[in-house]
Write a protein that holds these residues in place. Structure first.
Motif, PDB file in Angstrom:
ATOM      1  N   ALA A   1      50.309  19.782  17.751  1.00  0.00           N
ATOM      2  CA  ALA A   1      50.964  19.091  16.650  1.00  0.00           C
ATOM      3  C   ALA A   1      51.697  20.138  15.827  1.00  0.00           C
ATOM      4  O   ALA A   1      51.188  21.245  15.652  1.00  0.00           O
ATOM      5  CB  ALA A   1      49.926  18.372  15.804  1.00  0.00           C
ATOM      6  N   PRO A   2      52.884  19.850  15.309  1.00  0.00           N
ATOM      7  CA  PRO A   2      53.693  20.872  14.628  1.00  0.00           C
ATOM      8  C   PRO A   2      52.970  21.543  13.459  1.00  0.00           C
ATOM      9  O   PRO A   2      53.055  22.761  13.315  1.00  0.00           O
ATOM     10  CB  PRO A   2      54.905  20.078  14.141  1.00  0.00           C
ATOM     11  CG  PRO A   2      54.979  18.894  15.027  1.00  0.00           C
ATOM     12  CD  PRO A   2      53.578  18.560  15.420  1.00  0.00           C
ATOM     13  N   ASP A   3      52.247  20.744  12.654  1.00  0.00           N
ATOM     14  CA  ASP A   3      51.583  21.377  11.499  1.00  0.00           C
ATOM     15  C   ASP A   3      50.494  22.340  11.940  1.00  0.00           C
ATOM     16  O   ASP A   3      50.300  23.407  11.365  1.00  0.00           O
ATOM     17  CB  ASP A   3      51.017  20.304  10.559  1.00  0.00           C
ATOM     18  CG  ASP A   3      50.102  19.350  11.301  1.00  0.00           C
ATOM     19  OD1 ASP A   3      50.252  19.223  12.535  1.00  0.00           O
ATOM     20  OD2 ASP A   3      49.230  18.740  10.657  1.00  0.00           O
TER      21      ASP A   3
ATOM     22  N   ASP B   1      63.273  22.834  16.490  1.00  0.00           N
ATOM     23  CA  ASP B   1      63.324  21.451  16.012  1.00  0.00           C
ATOM     24  C   ASP B   1      62.056  21.079  15.236  1.00  0.00           C
ATOM     25  O   ASP B   1      61.941  19.984  14.700  1.00  0.00           O
ATOM     26  CB  ASP B   1      63.510  20.479  17.189  1.00  0.00           C
ATOM     27  CG  ASP B   1      62.368  20.588  18.190  1.00  0.00           C
ATOM     28  OD1 ASP B   1      61.480  21.458  18.002  1.00  0.00           O
ATOM     29  OD2 ASP B   1      62.357  19.824  19.167  1.00  0.00           O
ATOM     30  N   ARG B   2      61.091  21.986  15.207  1.00  0.00           N
ATOM     31  CA  ARG B   2      59.838  21.792  14.460  1.00  0.00           C
ATOM     32  C   ARG B   2      59.045  20.598  14.982  1.00  0.00           C
ATOM     33  O   ARG B   2      58.210  20.046  14.276  1.00  0.00           O
ATOM     34  CB  ARG B   2      60.106  21.626  12.962  1.00  0.00           C
ATOM     35  CG  ARG B   2      60.760  22.845  12.365  1.00  0.00           C
ATOM     36  CD  ARG B   2      60.292  23.094  10.932  1.00  0.00           C
ATOM     37  NE  ARG B   2      60.539  24.494  10.600  1.00  0.00           N
ATOM     38  CZ  ARG B   2      59.581  25.347  10.282  1.00  0.00           C
ATOM     39  NH1 ARG B   2      58.334  24.962  10.247  1.00  0.00           N
ATOM     40  NH2 ARG B   2      59.864  26.598   9.997  1.00  0.00           N
ATOM     41  N   GLU B   3      59.316  20.195  16.179  1.00  0.00           N
ATOM     42  CA  GLU B   3      58.527  19.125  16.774  1.00  0.00           C
ATOM     43  C   GLU B   3      57.787  19.630  17.999  1.00  0.00           C
ATOM     44  O   GLU B   3      56.618  19.352  18.185  1.00  0.00           O
ATOM     45  CB  GLU B   3      59.433  17.951  17.170  1.00  0.00           C
ATOM     46  CG  GLU B   3      59.669  16.992  16.034  1.00  0.00           C
ATOM     47  CD  GLU B   3      60.505  15.825  16.478  1.00  0.00           C
ATOM     48  OE1 GLU B   3      60.422  15.448  17.673  1.00  0.00           O
ATOM     49  OE2 GLU B   3      61.263  15.294  15.632  1.00  0.00           O
ATOM     50  N   HIS B   4      58.537  20.366  18.828  1.00  0.00           N
ATOM     51  CA  HIS B   4      57.918  20.908  20.031  1.00  0.00           C
ATOM     52  C   HIS B   4      57.097  22.132  19.687  1.00  0.00           C
ATOM     53  O   HIS B   4      57.628  23.082  19.104  1.00  0.00           O
ATOM     54  CB  HIS B   4      58.982  21.291  21.065  1.00  0.00           C
ATOM     55  CG  HIS B   4      59.611  20.097  21.701  1.00  0.00           C
ATOM     56  ND1 HIS B   4      60.594  19.339  21.102  1.00  0.00           N
ATOM     57  CD2 HIS B   4      59.378  19.519  22.913  1.00  0.00           C
ATOM     58  CE1 HIS B   4      60.942  18.360  21.888  1.00  0.00           C
ATOM     59  NE2 HIS B   4      60.228  18.419  23.001  1.00  0.00           N
TER      60      HIS B   4
ATOM     61  N   ARG C   1      56.787  27.581  19.015  1.00  0.00           N
ATOM     62  CA  ARG C   1      57.242  26.384  18.328  1.00  0.00           C
ATOM     63  C   ARG C   1      58.765  26.353  18.396  1.00  0.00           C
ATOM     64  O   ARG C   1      59.438  27.347  18.130  1.00  0.00           O
ATOM     65  CB  ARG C   1      56.781  26.387  16.876  1.00  0.00           C
ATOM     66  CG  ARG C   1      56.996  25.036  16.185  1.00  0.00           C
ATOM     67  CD  ARG C   1      56.843  25.162  14.697  1.00  0.00           C
ATOM     68  NE  ARG C   1      57.763  26.164  14.193  1.00  0.00           N
ATOM     69  CZ  ARG C   1      57.577  26.817  13.057  1.00  0.00           C
ATOM     70  NH1 ARG C   1      56.514  26.599  12.328  1.00  0.00           N
ATOM     71  NH2 ARG C   1      58.468  27.697  12.648  1.00  0.00           N
TER      72      ARG C   1
ATOM     73  N   ARG D   1      60.354  13.171  25.408  1.00  0.00           N
ATOM     74  CA  ARG D   1      59.168  12.448  24.957  1.00  0.00           C
ATOM     75  C   ARG D   1      58.655  11.525  26.056  1.00  0.00           C
ATOM     76  O   ARG D   1      59.417  10.980  26.840  1.00  0.00           O
ATOM     77  CB  ARG D   1      59.544  11.625  23.710  1.00  0.00           C
ATOM     78  CG  ARG D   1      58.367  11.175  22.892  1.00  0.00           C
ATOM     79  CD  ARG D   1      58.840  10.620  21.562  1.00  0.00           C
ATOM     80  NE  ARG D   1      59.154  11.671  20.592  1.00  0.00           N
ATOM     81  CZ  ARG D   1      58.221  12.259  19.837  1.00  0.00           C
ATOM     82  NH1 ARG D   1      56.961  11.908  19.958  1.00  0.00           N
ATOM     83  NH2 ARG D   1      58.552  13.191  18.978  1.00  0.00           N
TER      84      ARG D   1
ATOM     85  N   ASP E   1      52.149  25.496  13.033  1.00  0.00           N
ATOM     86  CA  ASP E   1      52.504  26.303  11.859  1.00  0.00           C
ATOM     87  C   ASP E   1      51.314  27.122  11.393  1.00  0.00           C
ATOM     88  O   ASP E   1      51.402  28.329  11.166  1.00  0.00           O
ATOM     89  CB  ASP E   1      52.946  25.394  10.697  1.00  0.00           C
ATOM     90  CG  ASP E   1      54.369  24.902  10.888  1.00  0.00           C
ATOM     91  OD1 ASP E   1      55.051  25.495  11.758  1.00  0.00           O
ATOM     92  OD2 ASP E   1      54.747  23.944  10.204  1.00  0.00           O
TER      93      ASP E   1
ATOM     94  N   TRP F   1      54.713  15.013  25.266  1.00  0.00           N
ATOM     95  CA  TRP F   1      55.855  15.461  26.076  1.00  0.00           C
ATOM     96  C   TRP F   1      55.625  15.264  27.561  1.00  0.00           C
ATOM     97  O   TRP F   1      54.526  15.380  28.060  1.00  0.00           O
ATOM     98  CB  TRP F   1      56.160  16.951  25.812  1.00  0.00           C
ATOM     99  CG  TRP F   1      56.118  17.320  24.353  1.00  0.00           C
ATOM    100  CD1 TRP F   1      55.268  18.186  23.772  1.00  0.00           C
ATOM    101  CD2 TRP F   1      56.949  16.795  23.325  1.00  0.00           C
ATOM    102  NE1 TRP F   1      55.503  18.253  22.433  1.00  0.00           N
ATOM    103  CE2 TRP F   1      56.538  17.401  22.116  1.00  0.00           C
ATOM    104  CE3 TRP F   1      58.005  15.868  23.293  1.00  0.00           C
ATOM    105  CZ2 TRP F   1      57.135  17.127  20.897  1.00  0.00           C
ATOM    106  CZ3 TRP F   1      58.601  15.605  22.075  1.00  0.00           C
ATOM    107  CH2 TRP F   1      58.155  16.233  20.883  1.00  0.00           C
TER     108      TRP F   1
END
Lengths: 270, 314, 381
Positions: C305-307, C348-351, C345, C378, C310, C270
């Motif tokens: 990273a999104p995962d 959008d589950r990306e940021h 988070r 991005r 989480d 980002w």
């Protein structure tokens, strides 16, 4: 008198059985290690056990690490607790004193035999461990021995450091011995003296790990016991070893002083 | 050999020994007599420097105790309470170890140790005991070993606490003869006992303790002084009673106890009356009478439910 | 009079005196030594501002010694934080050989082994005894997680003092005996309300300017971090000691991304905003990570990273973190005395981000809310 005491101690089967048992534990550990090749995970278990898998020359130090927390103190405690109280129980104390053996002299003789026992015990464990380590575990030439810091360790260096470790562990054991020894002059029960010595040890071990006891930690007898690992750093970290040596020395001197002050002035009614 | 002045020992609130003035002279066979728990053993321990006096002075072989205890004890052999030895070792090894523990003297040197060990084992009758460990010994054998270890240093003074404990009559006799022999050879003997008969048969001087106090101390013959009465054994007791009417205070078969007369007078009158006199002597007190008159019950007597009456035994 | 009554008393008296001497000695000797050492130094202590200057110029002062760091920050054991929770939450003993800022070695000691970090010209080598692992970290100048050497008094103090703002107040403190020398004391009281640090107590060796002791005290009066030298020798360390070992049986690894932060730095997708919660970005944004604010009011922002986010979110809640409820996503707050962190988070589950620093939870929450409300675009590769 000193010679007589030493003969008395080492003439007993019990003494040799305890030394044999001390040597047995590291041997059993080595057998399991060599059969399974599974070392303890990092941060767990006694020091050096993973390292000895590939290099048996380090095993004497590791073996001392195995017997240091419990087995060695128990053996030493029993011998030291037995010293005066044991004579009192069999009734031979009064006959020694009227022989006459000076009370201070008797203490010195008993102490000498205990010291010798400690030395024999740690040397026996180390030598057994060296033999077992070289035969069952990996041996030198294949993988060079390294210090904890990763630098190579020549056989002579390794020898010196192992001997220093033996002496340091022996000195630490003398601390336990003097607790039991003092109690041995206080009570007529050898068992009580030995258990007293062990409880002091357990108490100290618990307090060392307790954050709330931070202020007194550095003065606890077991505080620097594990500092022998510092002999295997490169360069050797002397600070904790020196302190351990001094703290232990103060305990030894004070407790022996107390043993002396008590025993030379007390009524022997056993 | 042993002198004490005002010797006192207090264990907490218990007064175990109360101003005892002992006087044991060279050549004595001194019997220290008293019921159990009267402070005999504590006194013995104080004499040997094992227990420290609360008050009072002790001199053994002319030296103050416990100050010079180290100079005195090599000349003293002792048996304190029970004999004790390392149970896993033989008698011979035990004696050797004990001897090697202390300082050698002129009479008991390192060089003649082996010989001395053999000698004392012979003296107490354990010569052929072999290498058996002490833990297999009987009570009497242990007692003999205890006495042997007291004799080991060829002492000038023997301090024996209840030396005949656990011995059979034969053993008691042997030990008595041994002690008398040693005494004749110049050893002073100080023994404590609660057995009157033993003291009476062996000792020349007696000290009697009761509840920590020394209630009598004298030569045995002195203690057993005359009662002023006369004992006679006659051929015709009835005739004698008639003749000595009013003087006879007791009669047992042909034995009469007379009062208010002397041996000379009584025998003269009996002989004049043609009554045969088999025996005539002034009556003496028995040691038992003396001691029981002076002492109270033993401290281990518990009156009431738990009846334990182990007192002075004649 | 019994001979022994007297004997008892003098014997026990002798033992008592011995014990008293043994107890008194460790406290008497240093105090006496400190008086002597202080007498050999100039009577006037430098002013606090001059002490700051001295400390900042000390990065190439050669020294060797032993230091102890005690952190009381109970950080939750989150994945991939390597030894950071242990570093801030327990007592660490460290040996230091410092020739200059481009040649040094720091050993972190443990009961059964040690982890040694060698620094040479910006690269580092890390020797882990218990894992028999040698890791070379090459060409790393981006973000990374704190290491044991960052908490040593000189490094930590220099980092803090370099960021002092005009609002921060300096006060002199009493001398203190640290590792065999009388050190001059300095207190920093942050002027900004947004920092969680109530004060920093610092002691500096006047002769060399080397900071030797540091205490960080939080607003709750709790001492969050204490770092000091136990042994210090201002001499040039032996050069042999500064060369990383090369045991034949060690696993050797070469990496440019030794930890989570470095990995994120590399990955960082980002283009981060120039200011957040009223604090402007204070570091180059090129790497895709940033620190915001200055002085003691500063926090770091790491894109995740999104995962991984989480994973952290899940674990953080069970580890006692406080769920927040920002618009445009979800977030949790991890607080521990002076150090706070927010993991956020976007919906959008990306940021996804990690924000951490010695600032109030409100500041972090505000920054996270801003980020979620207005997701940054991005980066172009």
């Amino acid at each position: 008198m000193i010679v007589v005491e030493i003969r008395k101690l080492f003439g007993r089967r019990r003494t040799w059985v305890s030394i044999f048992l001390l040597c047995l534990l590291p041997t059993v550990v080595a057998v399991f290690l060599s059969l399974t090749d599974i070392g303890p995970r990092p941060g767990e278990g006694p020091a050096f056990l993973s390292a000895v898998l590939s290099n048996g020359a380090l095993y004497p130090a590791a073996a001392l690490g195995i017997v240091l927390p419990i087995f060695l103190p128990i053996a030493v405690s029993i011998v030291a607790g037995e010293s005066i109280a044991g004579e009192a129980t069999t009734g031979t104390l009064r006959y020694l004193l009227v022989r006459p053996v000076g009370r201070t002299r008797l203490l010195v003789a008993k102490l000498s035999s205990i010291t010798l026992f400690v030395l024999v015990a740690v040397f026996a464990v180390s030598i057994t461990a060296l033999v077992v380590g070289l035969n069952l575990l990996g041996s030198g030439p294949v993988v060079a021995t390294t210090t904890v810091s990763g630098t190579p360790l020549s056989p002579s260096q390794l020898g010196i450091r192992t001997v220093l470790t033996i002496l340091y562990v022996g000195w630490s054991m003398l601390g336990v011995a003097s607790v039991a020894f003092f109690l041995s002059t206080l009570t007529d029960s050898p068992l009580a003296a030995a258990l007293g010595g062990l409880s002091a040890l357990v108490g100290s071990t618990v307090l060392v790990t307790l954050d709330a006891a931070d202020n007194v930690r550095d003065y606890l007898p077991t505080r620097y016991w594990l500092a022998w690992v510092d002999f295997f750093r490169d360069p050797i970290l002397w600070r904790d070893i020196e302190r351990g040596f001094l703290v232990q020395g103060v305990y030894v001197v004070v407790l022996l002083g107390m043993a002396w002050a008590n025993f030379t002035t007390r009524d022997v009614t056993s | 050999m042993i002198t004490t002045h005002g010797l006192t020992k207090r264990f907490g609130r218990v007064l175990a020994v109360d101003s005892v003035d002992l006087d044991v002279r060279e050549g004595d066979r001194y019997g220290f007599l008293g019921p159990n728990g009267s402070g005999k053993t504590t006194t013995v321990r104080m004499l040997l420097g094992l227990v420290y006096a609360t008050r009072g002075e002790i001199e053994v072989l002319g030296e103050p105790i416990p100050k010079h205890v180290r100079d005195v004890l090599p000349e003293v052999g002792a048996l304190v309470e029970n004999p004790a030895a390392y149970p896993h070792l033989s008698a011979r090894t035990n004696l050797t170890i004990l001897d090697a523990s202390g300082p050698p003297t002129d009479r008991a040197s390192r060089r003649n140790r082996r010989q001395r060990v053999g000698e004392v084992l012979e003296q107490v009758g354990l010569a052929s005991i072999g290498r058996r460990p002490v833990k297999t010994y009987s009570l009497g054998m242990r007692q003999r070993l205890g006495i042997a270890s007291a004799l080991l240093g060829r002492p000038r003074l023997l301090v024996l606490d209840e030396p005949t404990n656990g011995l059979d009559p034969q053993g008691i006799r042997e030990i008595r003869e041994l002690l008398v022999g040693l005494n004749r050879a110049g050893t002073t003997i100080f023994m404590s006992s609660h057995l009157l008969a033993e003291v009476e048969q062996l000792c020349t001087r007696v000290g009697v303790v009761d509840r920590g106090r020394l209630v009598a101390q004298a030569a045995l013959t002195e203690l057993r002084g005359e009662t002023g009465r006369t004992l006679v054994r006659v051929g015709d007791p009835a005739g004698a009673v008639g003749l000595l009417d009013g003087r006879v205070v007791g009669r047992d078969g042909d034995r009469l106890v007379l009062a208010g007369t002397t041996v000379a007078e009584a025998t003269a009158r009996l002989v004049q009356a043609r009554i045969a006199v088999h025996e005539a002597a002034p009556e003496r007190r028995t040691l038992e009478d003396v001691v029981l008159g002076l002492t109270s019950h033993g401290s281990d007597r518990v009156d009431g439910d738990g009846h334990r009456t182990e007192q002075l035994q004649p | 009079m019994s001979v022994v009554g007297r004997g008892t008393r003098w014997r026990w008296a002798a033992v008592g005196i011995g014990v008293a001497a043994a107890i008194a000695l460790p406290s008497v000797v240093p105090s006496a030594a400190m008086v002597l050492d202080r007498a050999s130094q100039p009577a006037e202590r430098p002013a606090p501002a001059a002490l700051v200057e001295l400390a900042l110029a000390s990065s190439d002062v050669a020294h060797q010694g032993l230091a102890q760091t005690r952190g009381s920050l109970g950080l939750p054991d989150l994945p991939r934080l390597s030894d950071v929770p242990a570093l801030f939450g327990s007592t660490t003993k460290t040996r230091v050989w410092w020739s200059s800022s481009s040649a040094w070695r720091v050993d972190t000691l443990s009961l059964n082994g040690e982890v040694d970090t060698y620094g040479f010209n910006g690269d580092t080598a890390r020797w882990d005894y218990e894992n028999r692992e040698l890791t070379f970290v090459v060409g790393q100048d981006g973000a990374r997680l704190p290491r044991a050497d960052d908490l040593l008094p000189p490094q930590a103090v220099r980092r803090i003092l370099a960021g002092l703002g005009p609002a921060d107040r300096l006060e002199p403190l009493e001398d203190r005996w640290v590792a065999g020398r009388a050190a001059a004391g300095l207190r920093v009281v942050p002027g900004d309300e947004r920092t969680t640090v109530a004060r920093l107590d610092i002691w500096i060796d006047v002769g060399s300017g080397l900071p030797v002791e540091l205490h960080v005290v939080g607003r709750d009066g709790f001492e969050a971090l204490e770092s000091r030298f136990l042994q210090l020798d201002l001499t040039q360390p032996d050069e042999d000691l500064l060369l990383a070992p090369f045991p034949r049986d060690a696993r050797v690894d070469r990496t440019t991304t030794p930890d989570l932060a470095a990995a994120v730095d590399l990955y960082a997708p980002w283009r981060l905003p120039g200011s957040l919660a009223g604090l402007s970005a204070s570091r180059s944004l090129l790497g895709g990570t940033a620190t915001y604010g200055e002085g003691l009011v500063r926090f770091a922002l790491l894109p995740l990273a999104p995962d991984l986010a989480d994973d952290i979110l899940d674990r953080a809640v069970t580890a006692g973190a406080l769920p927040l409820d920002p618009a445009g996503g979800e977030a949790v707050l991890v607080t521990s005395s002076v150090l706070n962190a927010v993991v956020a988070r976007g919906s959008d589950r990306e940021h996804a981000y990690l924000l951490a620093g010695f600032v109030t939870p409100e500041t972090l929450e505000a920054a996270a809310t801003e980020l979620l409300a207005d997701p940054p675009p991005r980066r172009r590769p």
